[in-house]
Motif scaffolding. Sequence first.
Motif, PDB file in Angstrom:
ATOM      1  N   PRO A 196      -1.249   2.705  -4.998  1.00  0.00           N
ATOM      2  CA  PRO A 196      -0.160   2.849  -5.975  1.00  0.00           C
ATOM      3  C   PRO A 196      -0.064   1.734  -6.995  1.00  0.00           C
ATOM      4  O   PRO A 196       0.609   1.890  -8.012  1.00  0.00           O
ATOM      5  CB  PRO A 196       1.092   2.885  -5.090  1.00  0.00           C
ATOM      6  CG  PRO A 196       0.697   2.172  -3.837  1.00  0.00           C
ATOM      7  CD  PRO A 196      -0.748   2.492  -3.629  1.00  0.00           C
ATOM      8  N   THR A 197      -0.728   0.583  -6.747  1.00  0.00           N
ATOM      9  CA  THR A 197      -0.682  -0.510  -7.718  1.00  0.00           C
ATOM     10  C   THR A 197      -1.932  -0.550  -8.592  1.00  0.00           C
ATOM     11  O   THR A 197      -2.020  -1.372  -9.498  1.00  0.00           O
ATOM     12  CB  THR A 197      -0.526  -1.860  -6.993  1.00  0.00           C
ATOM     13  OG1 THR A 197      -1.516  -1.958  -5.960  1.00  0.00           O
ATOM     14  CG2 THR A 197       0.855  -1.991  -6.375  1.00  0.00           C
TER      15      THR A 197
ATOM     16  N   TRP B 214       1.696   8.237 -10.475  1.00  0.00           N
ATOM     17  CA  TRP B 214       3.098   8.372 -10.065  1.00  0.00           C
ATOM     18  C   TRP B 214       4.051   8.262 -11.247  1.00  0.00           C
ATOM     19  O   TRP B 214       5.135   8.863 -11.230  1.00  0.00           O
ATOM     20  CB  TRP B 214       3.463   7.418  -8.936  1.00  0.00           C
ATOM     21  CG  TRP B 214       3.401   5.935  -9.128  1.00  0.00           C
ATOM     22  CD1 TRP B 214       2.427   5.096  -8.693  1.00  0.00           C
ATOM     23  CD2 TRP B 214       4.393   5.087  -9.737  1.00  0.00           C
ATOM     24  NE1 TRP B 214       2.726   3.785  -9.005  1.00  0.00           N
ATOM     25  CE2 TRP B 214       3.934   3.748  -9.637  1.00  0.00           C
ATOM     26  CE3 TRP B 214       5.617   5.325 -10.360  1.00  0.00           C
ATOM     27  CZ2 TRP B 214       4.650   2.663 -10.138  1.00  0.00           C
ATOM     28  CZ3 TRP B 214       6.344   4.239 -10.859  1.00  0.00           C
ATOM     29  CH2 TRP B 214       5.854   2.937 -10.747  1.00  0.00           C
ATOM     30  N   THR B 215       3.662   7.543 -12.298  1.00  0.00           N
ATOM     31  CA  THR B 215       4.494   7.510 -13.502  1.00  0.00           C
ATOM     32  C   THR B 215       4.546   8.891 -14.145  1.00  0.00           C
ATOM     33  O   THR B 215       5.615   9.375 -14.532  1.00  0.00           O
ATOM     34  CB  THR B 215       3.946   6.487 -14.510  1.00  0.00           C
ATOM     35  OG1 THR B 215       3.919   5.191 -13.909  1.00  0.00           O
ATOM     36  CG2 THR B 215       4.813   6.438 -15.751  1.00  0.00           C
TER      37      THR B 215
ATOM     38  N   THR C  61       0.828  -1.213   0.000  1.00  0.00           N
ATOM     39  CA  THR C  61       0.000   0.000   0.000  1.00  0.00           C
ATOM     40  C   THR C  61       0.857   1.255   0.000  1.00  0.00           C
ATOM     41  O   THR C  61       0.336   2.355  -0.156  1.00  0.00           O
ATOM     42  CB  THR C  61      -0.914   0.032   1.236  1.00  0.00           C
ATOM     43  OG1 THR C  61      -0.109   0.030   2.421  1.00  0.00           O
ATOM     44  CG2 THR C  61      -1.845  -1.171   1.254  1.00  0.00           C
ATOM     45  N   SER C  62       2.163   1.106   0.187  1.00  0.00           N
ATOM     46  CA  SER C  62       3.079   2.240   0.239  1.00  0.00           C
ATOM     47  C   SER C  62       3.565   2.595  -1.160  1.00  0.00           C
ATOM     48  O   SER C  62       4.040   1.729  -1.902  1.00  0.00           O
ATOM     49  CB  SER C  62       4.279   1.897   1.133  1.00  0.00           C
ATOM     50  OG  SER C  62       5.363   2.770   0.892  1.00  0.00           O
ATOM     51  N   LEU C  63       3.462   3.863  -1.525  1.00  0.00           N
ATOM     52  CA  LEU C  63       3.969   4.309  -2.824  1.00  0.00           C
ATOM     53  C   LEU C  63       5.482   4.133  -2.890  1.00  0.00           C
ATOM     54  O   LEU C  63       6.028   3.708  -3.915  1.00  0.00           O
ATOM     55  CB  LEU C  63       3.582   5.769  -3.060  1.00  0.00           C
ATOM     56  CG  LEU C  63       4.038   6.404  -4.376  1.00  0.00           C
ATOM     57  CD1 LEU C  63       3.607   5.574  -5.568  1.00  0.00           C
ATOM     58  CD2 LEU C  63       3.498   7.830  -4.491  1.00  0.00           C
ATOM     59  N   HIS C  64       6.176   4.439  -1.797  1.00  0.00           N
ATOM     60  CA  HIS C  64       7.630   4.259  -1.745  1.00  0.00           C
ATOM     61  C   HIS C  64       8.003   2.806  -2.032  1.00  0.00           C
ATOM     62  O   HIS C  64       8.849   2.514  -2.885  1.00  0.00           O
ATOM     63  CB  HIS C  64       8.151   4.683  -0.368  1.00  0.00           C
ATOM     64  CG  HIS C  64       9.559   4.247  -0.086  1.00  0.00           C
ATOM     65  ND1 HIS C  64       9.863   2.994   0.419  1.00  0.00           N
ATOM     66  CD2 HIS C  64      10.747   4.877  -0.252  1.00  0.00           C
ATOM     67  CE1 HIS C  64      11.166   2.875   0.553  1.00  0.00           C
ATOM     68  NE2 HIS C  64      11.729   4.008   0.155  1.00  0.00           N
ATOM     69  N   ASP C  65       7.363   1.860  -1.326  1.00  0.00           N
ATOM     70  CA  ASP C  65       7.705   0.450  -1.496  1.00  0.00           C
ATOM     71  C   ASP C  65       7.322  -0.060  -2.881  1.00  0.00           C
ATOM     72  O   ASP C  65       8.015  -0.909  -3.453  1.00  0.00           O
ATOM     73  CB  ASP C  65       7.009  -0.389  -0.424  1.00  0.00           C
ATOM     74  CG  ASP C  65       7.577  -0.136   0.969  1.00  0.00           C
ATOM     75  OD1 ASP C  65       8.487   0.708   1.087  1.00  0.00           O
ATOM     76  OD2 ASP C  65       7.103  -0.766   1.932  1.00  0.00           O
TER      77      ASP C  65
ATOM     78  N   LEU D 186      -0.757  10.054  -0.037  1.00  0.00           N
ATOM     79  CA  LEU D 186      -1.903  10.222   0.855  1.00  0.00           C
ATOM     80  C   LEU D 186      -2.677   8.925   1.053  1.00  0.00           C
ATOM     81  O   LEU D 186      -3.684   8.913   1.764  1.00  0.00           O
ATOM     82  CB  LEU D 186      -2.853  11.289   0.296  1.00  0.00           C
ATOM     83  CG  LEU D 186      -2.271  12.690   0.123  1.00  0.00           C
ATOM     84  CD1 LEU D 186      -3.296  13.611  -0.530  1.00  0.00           C
ATOM     85  CD2 LEU D 186      -1.824  13.260   1.457  1.00  0.00           C
ATOM     86  N   HIS D 187      -2.231   7.860   0.417  1.00  0.00           N
ATOM     87  CA  HIS D 187      -2.936   6.588   0.535  1.00  0.00           C
ATOM     88  C   HIS D 187      -2.775   6.029   1.947  1.00  0.00           C
ATOM     89  O   HIS D 187      -1.801   6.314   2.628  1.00  0.00           O
ATOM     90  CB  HIS D 187      -2.383   5.604  -0.495  1.00  0.00           C
ATOM     91  CG  HIS D 187      -3.116   4.303  -0.539  1.00  0.00           C
ATOM     92  ND1 HIS D 187      -4.482   4.232  -0.600  1.00  0.00           N
ATOM     93  CD2 HIS D 187      -2.676   3.025  -0.527  1.00  0.00           C
ATOM     94  CE1 HIS D 187      -4.846   2.971  -0.628  1.00  0.00           C
ATOM     95  NE2 HIS D 187      -3.778   2.216  -0.575  1.00  0.00           N
TER      96      HIS D 187
END
Length: 429
Positions: free
Chosen positions: A190-191, A199-200, A67-71, A212-213
């Motif tokens: 993010p997926t 994000w792309t 659920t993390s955009l970073h990960d 913000l997710h």
Amino acid sequence: MGACRFDTHRGGACAERTADRPRLAAAAPMTWLVDARGGWSRRDLLREARRAASGIDRTTTVLVATTSLHDTIVTTCAALHVGAPVWLVGARRGRLDLVDLMAEAGPGALLVTDGDLGVAGERRLADLVTGRRTPLPRVPAPVTLHTSGTTGRPRAVRRSLPSPAVVAQVGSVLRRIPLRPRRIGVAVPPTQSHGVAAWTGAWLTGVPVIDLHRLTPPETAALYAESGADAVTAVPDQLESWCAPTGLVISGSDRLAPAIAARLTDGGAQVVDVYGTTEAGPITLAGPAERALDPATVGRPLAGVRIRVVDGAGREVEPGALGRVEVCTPLLGRGRTLATDLGRMRDGLLRLEGRADELTSTRGELVSYERAEQYLRTRHGVTGVRTTAAGLHITADDTGLTADVLRRAMLRDLGPAYARVELCVTRRP
């Protein structure tokens, strides 16, 4: 409970979470991504990806369900770095779906998640990092997005990131947006296809991102206001429960209801609705000018998109007549079309009138009552299940089997989209 401060990478943002909500100080110019844990430049993320790549074999299929955009970004870049296939399967999928996808991916498949879901082959991003860097691959691998089934049976959609089609997709949307944001909040998973596009696009254009997710609506509104972001992208279901943000609001995936758009506009936001699907990509865009002509429209086709409204025999209907919406986009490929919704086309504006198959979609994810019935019938103590206008009516002979118990089981095994299914449980005489 006292405040807990999150330190960041050098030159990054400084975020802290108080007992009631997260707080965020202004990010440094080099910081591209900020979340509650800290801030990272794009170079930081790529450096982490090279270290994480040391824990991935090129022959391994990597399923990303964080659920993390970073990960998500680091894991995706790490897998692509070594040439391993990447499946963006989504953290909102249920445990049973993830088990099936792991079996489909084959022996040795790797599932990267936030925590313990009880699925064999599951790992965290931190488990992949060994500290050593890996050489660049000779052959790049594709990224596979898995649809939720809103366009039929769930299927895999292959993409190359970035590719000319994806770059053109981002450009066609940006050219129609009234302003370029200085910093954008991304509330979409993010997926999910819209999240990936967000994000792309931000990565390609260099626009800094606030993740913000995973936050509650009050936390989302507070973090957005304090971050200095002047734009946010979300799905309509999220915007429905969010206190009106200011700046640019980009709604994606599902159709944005006119009442939500009007409330956001009255609050001072510039609202842009991008309608699309995982397979087709963005299809239409409705901005203030389009909604002034028709408040219920999803807008005009984007560059390279062709739309026809046809009858049951595939013949194009008269302007304004109801029919099946058939689209052809660059991401579908030459000659391929997709048709799932009913709608009307007049003066170049598309208005949707519901799904042609009468299925229900929540946050862009399919809710199949047939699947829910099949699942509930396997639960111990359930003696009967039937679909009604109000939801699912369940007959049980177990006094401890309540609607809340069954809803939690569906949430775990089928995914969050099923948490909104209305359940009524009665005891068998």
